[in-house]
Design a protein around this motif. Sequence first.
Motif, PDB file in Angstrom:
ATOM      1  N   LEU A 272     -11.033  -6.930   7.247  1.00  0.00           N
ATOM      2  CA  LEU A 272     -10.560  -8.072   7.010  1.00  0.00           C
ATOM      3  C   LEU A 272      -9.037  -8.307   7.134  1.00  0.00           C
ATOM      4  CD1 LEU A 272     -13.139  -8.951   4.166  1.00  0.00           C
ATOM      5  CD2 LEU A 272     -13.246  -9.830   6.375  1.00  0.00           C
ATOM      6  N   PHE A 273      -8.681  -9.081   8.112  1.00  0.00           N
ATOM      7  CA  PHE A 273      -7.332  -9.312   8.216  1.00  0.00           C
ATOM      8  C   PHE A 273      -7.126 -11.015   8.325  1.00  0.00           C
ATOM      9  CE2 PHE A 273      -7.859  -5.199   9.883  1.00  0.00           C
ATOM     10  CZ  PHE A 273      -6.824  -4.512   9.583  1.00  0.00           C
ATOM     11  N   VAL A 274      -7.438 -11.431   7.019  1.00  0.00           N
ATOM     12  CA  VAL A 274      -7.705 -12.912   6.977  1.00  0.00           C
ATOM     13  C   VAL A 274      -6.823 -13.669   5.796  1.00  0.00           C
ATOM     14  CG1 VAL A 274      -9.161 -14.893   6.481  1.00  0.00           C
ATOM     15  CG2 VAL A 274     -10.101 -12.851   7.473  1.00  0.00           C
ATOM     16  N   SER A 275      -6.297 -14.541   5.823  1.00  0.00           N
ATOM     17  CA  SER A 275      -5.416 -15.273   4.916  1.00  0.00           C
ATOM     18  C   SER A 275      -6.012 -15.620   3.627  1.00  0.00           C
ATOM     19  CB  SER A 275      -4.240 -16.290   5.255  1.00  0.00           C
ATOM     20  OG  SER A 275      -5.232 -17.328   5.683  1.00  0.00           O
ATOM     21  N   PRO A 276      -5.396 -15.719   2.602  1.00  0.00           N
ATOM     22  CA  PRO A 276      -5.972 -16.358   1.407  1.00  0.00           C
ATOM     23  C   PRO A 276      -6.563 -17.950   1.478  1.00  0.00           C
ATOM     24  CG  PRO A 276      -4.132 -15.259   0.639  1.00  0.00           C
ATOM     25  CD  PRO A 276      -4.024 -15.384   2.177  1.00  0.00           C
ATOM     26  N   ALA A 277      -5.755 -18.672   2.464  1.00  0.00           N
ATOM     27  CA  ALA A 277      -6.145 -19.962   2.920  1.00  0.00           C
ATOM     28  C   ALA A 277      -7.496 -19.947   3.646  1.00  0.00           C
ATOM     29  CB  ALA A 277      -4.938 -20.480   3.525  1.00  0.00           C
ATOM     30  N   ASN A 278      -7.681 -18.963   4.480  1.00  0.00           N
ATOM     31  CA  ASN A 278      -8.837 -19.047   5.249  1.00  0.00           C
ATOM     32  C   ASN A 278      -9.869 -18.685   4.535  1.00  0.00           C
ATOM     33  OD1 ASN A 278      -8.278 -20.316   7.686  1.00  0.00           O
ATOM     34  ND2 ASN A 278      -7.608 -18.471   8.542  1.00  0.00           N
ATOM     35  N   ILE A 279      -9.781 -17.663   3.506  1.00  0.00           N
ATOM     36  CA  ILE A 279     -10.702 -17.216   2.724  1.00  0.00           C
ATOM     37  C   ILE A 279     -11.276 -18.319   1.805  1.00  0.00           C
ATOM     38  CG2 ILE A 279     -11.436 -16.178   0.620  1.00  0.00           C
ATOM     39  CD1 ILE A 279     -11.578 -14.145   2.841  1.00  0.00           C
ATOM     40  N   SER A 280     -10.434 -19.326   1.307  1.00  0.00           N
ATOM     41  CA  SER A 280     -10.810 -20.518   0.825  1.00  0.00           C
ATOM     42  C   SER A 280     -11.471 -21.386   1.368  1.00  0.00           C
ATOM     43  CB  SER A 280      -9.309 -21.089   0.031  1.00  0.00           C
ATOM     44  OG  SER A 280      -8.716 -20.247  -0.662  1.00  0.00           O
ATOM     45  N   ARG A 281     -11.100 -21.778   3.115  1.00  0.00           N
ATOM     46  CA  ARG A 281     -11.592 -22.587   3.673  1.00  0.00           C
ATOM     47  C   ARG A 281     -13.175 -22.152   3.887  1.00  0.00           C
ATOM     48  NH1 ARG A 281      -8.469 -22.728   8.908  1.00  0.00           N
ATOM     49  NH2 ARG A 281     -10.079 -24.476   9.221  1.00  0.00           N
ATOM     50  N   MET A 282     -13.326 -20.816   3.982  1.00  0.00           N
ATOM     51  CA  MET A 282     -14.764 -20.354   4.296  1.00  0.00           C
ATOM     52  C   MET A 282     -15.455 -20.541   3.161  1.00  0.00           C
ATOM     53  SD  MET A 282     -14.742 -16.906   6.613  1.00  0.00           S
ATOM     54  CE  MET A 282     -13.460 -16.175   5.835  1.00  0.00           C
ATOM     55  N   GLN A 283     -15.088 -20.431   1.896  1.00  0.00           N
ATOM     56  CA  GLN A 283     -15.624 -20.725   0.852  1.00  0.00           C
ATOM     57  C   GLN A 283     -16.244 -22.098   0.518  1.00  0.00           C
ATOM     58  OE1 GLN A 283     -12.954 -19.002  -2.285  1.00  0.00           O
ATOM     59  NE2 GLN A 283     -13.799 -17.096  -2.073  1.00  0.00           N
ATOM     60  N   ALA A 284     -15.076 -23.078   0.970  1.00  0.00           N
ATOM     61  CA  ALA A 284     -15.434 -24.448   0.714  1.00  0.00           C
ATOM     62  C   ALA A 284     -16.528 -24.953   1.884  1.00  0.00           C
ATOM     63  CB  ALA A 284     -14.282 -25.221   1.189  1.00  0.00           C
ATOM     64  N   LYS A 285     -16.670 -24.160   2.951  1.00  0.00           N
ATOM     65  CA  LYS A 285     -17.330 -24.330   4.185  1.00  0.00           C
ATOM     66  C   LYS A 285     -18.913 -23.922   3.659  1.00  0.00           C
ATOM     67  CE  LYS A 285     -19.201 -25.539   8.114  1.00  0.00           C
ATOM     68  NZ  LYS A 285     -19.303 -26.911   8.537  1.00  0.00           N
ATOM     69  N   GLY A 286     -18.801 -22.941   2.854  1.00  0.00           N
ATOM     70  CA  GLY A 286     -20.028 -22.119   2.385  1.00  0.00           C
ATOM     71  C   GLY A 286     -20.509 -20.996   2.975  1.00  0.00           C
ATOM     72  N   ILE A 287     -19.457 -20.619   3.981  1.00  0.00           N
ATOM     73  CA  ILE A 287     -19.642 -19.249   4.615  1.00  0.00           C
ATOM     74  C   ILE A 287     -19.256 -18.034   3.633  1.00  0.00           C
ATOM     75  CG2 ILE A 287     -18.764 -17.944   6.471  1.00  0.00           C
ATOM     76  CD1 ILE A 287     -17.911 -20.531   7.842  1.00  0.00           C
ATOM     77  N   LYS A 288     -20.080 -17.310   3.281  1.00  0.00           N
ATOM     78  CA  LYS A 288     -20.007 -16.143   2.420  1.00  0.00           C
ATOM     79  C   LYS A 288     -19.625 -14.982   3.161  1.00  0.00           C
ATOM     80  CE  LYS A 288     -23.157 -17.585  -0.818  1.00  0.00           C
ATOM     81  NZ  LYS A 288     -24.678 -17.261  -1.822  1.00  0.00           N
ATOM     82  N   VAL A 289     -18.828 -13.931   2.537  1.00  0.00           N
ATOM     83  CA  VAL A 289     -18.244 -12.796   3.258  1.00  0.00           C
ATOM     84  C   VAL A 289     -18.450 -11.477   2.451  1.00  0.00           C
ATOM     85  CG1 VAL A 289     -16.065 -11.587   4.067  1.00  0.00           C
ATOM     86  CG2 VAL A 289     -16.146 -14.197   3.925  1.00  0.00           C
ATOM     87  N   TYR A 290     -19.364 -10.754   3.149  1.00  0.00           N
ATOM     88  CA  TYR A 290     -19.593  -9.329   2.631  1.00  0.00           C
ATOM     89  C   TYR A 290     -19.180  -8.172   3.532  1.00  0.00           C
ATOM     90  CZ  TYR A 290     -22.928 -12.067   0.142  1.00  0.00           C
ATOM     91  OH  TYR A 290     -23.625 -12.971  -0.940  1.00  0.00           O
ATOM     92  N   SER A 291     -19.384  -6.923   2.772  1.00  0.00           N
ATOM     93  CA  SER A 291     -19.229  -5.552   3.667  1.00  0.00           C
ATOM     94  C   SER A 291     -20.544  -4.982   3.369  1.00  0.00           C
ATOM     95  CB  SER A 291     -18.112  -5.004   3.143  1.00  0.00           C
ATOM     96  OG  SER A 291     -18.440  -4.335   1.764  1.00  0.00           O
ATOM     97  N   LEU A 292     -20.586  -3.847   4.457  1.00  0.00           N
ATOM     98  CA  LEU A 292     -21.767  -3.136   4.441  1.00  0.00           C
ATOM     99  C   LEU A 292     -21.594  -2.093   3.716  1.00  0.00           C
ATOM    100  CD1 LEU A 292     -23.230  -2.870   8.098  1.00  0.00           C
ATOM    101  CD2 LEU A 292     -24.100  -4.433   6.316  1.00  0.00           C
ATOM    102  N   ASN A 293     -20.164  -1.423   3.495  1.00  0.00           N
ATOM    103  CA  ASN A 293     -20.044  -0.464   2.737  1.00  0.00           C
ATOM    104  C   ASN A 293     -18.697  -0.680   1.706  1.00  0.00           C
ATOM    105  OD1 ASN A 293     -21.461   1.661   4.512  1.00  0.00           O
ATOM    106  ND2 ASN A 293     -20.174   0.859   5.967  1.00  0.00           N
ATOM    107  N   ALA A 294     -19.158  -0.176   0.515  1.00  0.00           N
ATOM    108  CA  ALA A 294     -18.255  -0.307  -0.708  1.00  0.00           C
ATOM    109  C   ALA A 294     -16.956   0.431  -0.634  1.00  0.00           C
ATOM    110  CB  ALA A 294     -18.995  -0.272  -1.766  1.00  0.00           C
ATOM    111  N   ILE A 295     -15.629  -0.173  -0.648  1.00  0.00           N
ATOM    112  CA  ILE A 295     -14.502   0.667  -0.850  1.00  0.00           C
ATOM    113  C   ILE A 295     -14.066   0.845  -2.414  1.00  0.00           C
ATOM    114  CG2 ILE A 295     -11.850   0.740  -0.666  1.00  0.00           C
ATOM    115  CD1 ILE A 295     -12.524  -0.743   2.127  1.00  0.00           C
ATOM    116  N   ASN A 296     -14.109   2.019  -2.892  1.00  0.00           N
ATOM    117  CA  ASN A 296     -13.760   2.534  -4.147  1.00  0.00           C
ATOM    118  C   ASN A 296     -12.322   2.939  -4.521  1.00  0.00           C
ATOM    119  OD1 ASN A 296     -14.401   3.350  -6.991  1.00  0.00           O
ATOM    120  ND2 ASN A 296     -14.922   5.484  -6.173  1.00  0.00           N
TER     121      ASN A 296
END
Length: 343
Positions: A272-296
């Motif tokens: 993920l190389f996404v700005s805080p602003a675009n993370i907020s825009r996706m959240q406002a739109k209802g687009i959720k973001v996940y990963s398949l593999n957790a980073i510890n």
Amino acid sequence: MFGLIEKYRSISFIGMSKNAGKTTTLNFFINETRGKFTLGLSSIGRDGELTDRVTGTAKPQIYIYKGTIITTAAACMKLSDATLEILRVTDITTPMGNVVITRAVTDGYVEIAGPSTNHQTSRVIQEMYEFGADKVFIDGALSRKSLASPAVAEATVMSTGAAISSSYGKVVEETLHSYQLLTIDTYFDEEMREKLQRGDSSIVLTDEDGEVIFQDTKTLIGNEKAIAELVDERTRIIYTGGAVTDAFVDMLLRNAKPKVRPTLIVSDGTKLFVSPANISRMQAKGIKVYSLNAINIIAMTINPYSANDYMMSSKRLIEDLQKQIRIPVFDVMDKGSYREISG
């Protein structure tokens, strides 16, 4: 501090920027674990040299102890103060010669230039185990946060600090944003997880019934518009094993109709190389973001000093970061900041 890493066999060290204190942190943990087990050590990129080749500023060297298994490029052996015994010459090449697996015959300083890819790094980790390493530390290069991928290391220590910006607020904001991207929530549907990872395609769409549609395009980069235009009200998931950038997010949001709310999934948070602003825009739109593999990420260290001759309050940085993340945050140069963590 040994307790932080005791249960992990491979640990990577990544930095938010140059002079974030990553090498100092690595030296700290090398010293903390001395005599407790046989250590293996390598790097993505080059580290341990006296002077930064880009900025010309002095750098901390890497000091290792007799018995350490070192994986480095052939030319770096001549630049190292420690005497190194060659165990294996691999077929992995670098600008400084083939990658060589060695054992330290004496204590001393070393320069390390290891493999350039995660796949090669995973390979040499296994080879160091074969030569007796109980644990392996991997030192990351600038902006190579991909080293935090669970495909490479079981755990990661992240370094940040004043070198990011002269603005205290920006240091905190960028650090928290990077941490949040790297540790993004893991997708929960096991059946769908298996479907998404089948086949050779790195880009997958699914419809509302969960039917997987593999794409011929291998990367989002350069194909943002073409993929975004495929997304409609029936699209349930967009998955990629590659990078997701602001360019794709911008295109996706620009093309998305009001009821289009796909879930965006990446292989892990390093993609993920996404700005805080675009993370907020996706959240406002209802687009959720996940990963398949957790980073510890198991700990964060801070360096309050900048090579540009300014410093910040170590105590304040630790307190403000610790309020918003659950892992230990400390300054390796300040015993008081990690005494409580150490017990």
